[in-house]
Design an enzyme around this catalytic site. Structure first.
Site, PDB file in Angstrom:
ATOM      1  N   SER A  51      37.698  62.413  48.826  1.00 23.46           N
ATOM      2  CA  SER A  51      38.112  61.781  50.079  1.00 23.46           C
ATOM      3  C   SER A  51      38.885  60.521  49.744  1.00 23.46           C
ATOM      4  O   SER A  51      38.656  59.901  48.693  1.00 23.46           O
ATOM      5  CB  SER A  51      36.887  61.424  50.925  1.00 23.46           C
ATOM      6  OG  SER A  51      37.243  60.588  52.007  1.00 23.46           O
ATOM      7  N   TYR A  58      28.849  57.080  51.661  1.00 24.45           N
ATOM      8  CA  TYR A  58      29.800  58.200  51.677  1.00 24.45           C
ATOM      9  C   TYR A  58      30.973  57.918  50.748  1.00 24.45           C
ATOM     10  O   TYR A  58      31.324  58.742  49.893  1.00 24.45           O
ATOM     11  CB  TYR A  58      30.314  58.477  53.095  1.00 24.45           C
ATOM     12  CG  TYR A  58      31.387  59.544  53.088  1.00 24.45           C
ATOM     13  CD1 TYR A  58      31.062  60.865  52.805  1.00 24.45           C
ATOM     14  CD2 TYR A  58      32.727  59.224  53.320  1.00 24.45           C
ATOM     15  CE1 TYR A  58      32.035  61.848  52.761  1.00 24.45           C
ATOM     16  CE2 TYR A  58      33.709  60.199  53.278  1.00 24.45           C
ATOM     17  CZ  TYR A  58      33.359  61.507  52.999  1.00 24.45           C
ATOM     18  OH  TYR A  58      34.338  62.470  52.943  1.00 24.45           O
TER      19      TYR A  58
END
Length: 254
Positions: A141, A154
Site C-alpha cells: 500500500s 496498517y
C-alpha cells in the site's frame, strides 16, 4: 486438464483478489483461490470454471498449520504454482492510535504480516522448483511508504510487506523467482467498508467527489507483473488514481 501456468491468490473472495481471478482466468491460467468465506469462493469457482480449472481453499492465512496443509494437499494439476499473489489483508480503525482497540492492531499484524509470511514460506519450495518465470506479488500500500493520520499499524504492516519483498528478492537471487511489492493508492473495494466496520456512510464518504482506482485496475497490474519476460523483475509498483497525491506534512496549529 490444467494449463501450463497456475496462479495462487489469497483473499480471493472480494476486491483485488476477486478481480485478479477474473483477469488471470481470461488469460487461460489455472486458479488456486483461497479465502475465509467459502460461499463466495464457491460462487467465484462456479463463475470461472467454464473458462479454466479452478481449485478453491477455505483458508485463514493466519493459521500456519492450515496453510501448510492446504499447500501439501494441492491436486497435481494445481501443484506447480507459477505466481503467488499475497493479497489477503485488511485495515481496521482509522481513528488516531490512542483511540484504537488493541485487538484491531493485533488482527492487522496477524493478517497483513503473519499471514503473508505463512503463505510465502509454504510456497517457496514450489516456486523455487518452478524456477525462471515464477513470481511472488505482495500487495502492499502507499501507506507503507507515506504516513498519514489513522494509518498507525496498517501503514507499518505494509512497510513490512515492502521491506520483506526487497529482502526476499535478495535471498532468491539465482533461483529465477521474481518478487514485487505492488502498492495501490485509494481504490474502491470492500476494503474501506471493513476498515469502518460496516459503516457504509463512512465508507462511501471516502470516495465521494473523486475517482478512485478500481479492483480491476490493480488486477491488471498483477497480470502485467506476472507475465514479464523471465529476465525482468519489477521491484515495486506504486499506483495512485490521477486525483490522489501525497498529503502535506501534518502541522499542529493554535
Amino acid at each position: 486438464m490444467a494449463t501450463s501456468k497456475v496462479v495462487f491468490i489469497t483473499g480471493a473472495t472480494s476486491g483485488f483478489g476477486e478481480a485478479a481471478a477474473q483477469v488471470f482466468a481470461d488469460a487461460g491460467w489455472s486458479l488456486v483461490l483461497s479465502g475465509r468465506r467459502f460461499e463466495r469462493l464457491k460462487t467465484l469457482q462456479d463463475k470461472l470454471a467454464s473458462q479454466v480449472p479452478v481449485h478453491i481453499i477455505e483458508l485463514d492465512v493466519r493459521d500456519s498449520d492450515s496453510v501448510a496443509a492446504a499447500v501439501a494437499a494441492l491436486p497435481a494439476d494445481f501443484a506447480d504454482i507459477t505466481t503467488l499473489i499475497n493479497n489477503a489483508g485488511l485495515a481496521l480503525s482509522p481513528q488516531p492510535a490512542q483511540k484504537v482497540d488493541l485487538d484491531d492492531w493485533k488482527t492487522m499484524i496477524d493478517t497483513n504480516v503473519t499471514g503473508l509470511v505463512n503463505v510465502t514460506h509454504a510456497l517457496l519450495p514450489t516456486l523455487i522448483n518452478h524456477g525462471a518465470g515464477a513470481s511472488i506479488i505482495n500487495i502492499g500500500s502507499i501507506a507503507g511508504q507515506w504516513p498519514y493520520p489513522g494509518s498507525h499499524v496498517y501503514g507499518a504492516s505494509k512497510a513490512f510487506v515492502k521491506q520483506f519483498s526487497y529482502n526476499l528478492r535478495c535471498d532468491l537471487l539465482g533461483t529465477g523467482v521474481r518478487v514485487t511489492d505492488l502498492a495501490p493508492g485509494i481504490a474502491e473495494t470492500e476494503f474501506t467498508l471493513v476498515r469502518t466496520k460496516g459503516d457504509q456512510a463512512a465508507s462511501d464518504n471516502l470516495y465521494r467527489g473523486t475517482t478512485p482506482l478500481s479492483a480491476r485496475d490493480i488486477a491488471e497490474q498483477m497480470f502485467y507483473i506476472a507475465t514479464l519476460p523471465d529476465h525482468m523483475n519489477i521491484n515495486r509498483v506504486e499506483v495512485m488514481p490521477v486525483r490522489q497525491a501525497w498529503q502535506p506534512f501534518a502541522i499542529d496549529r493554535d
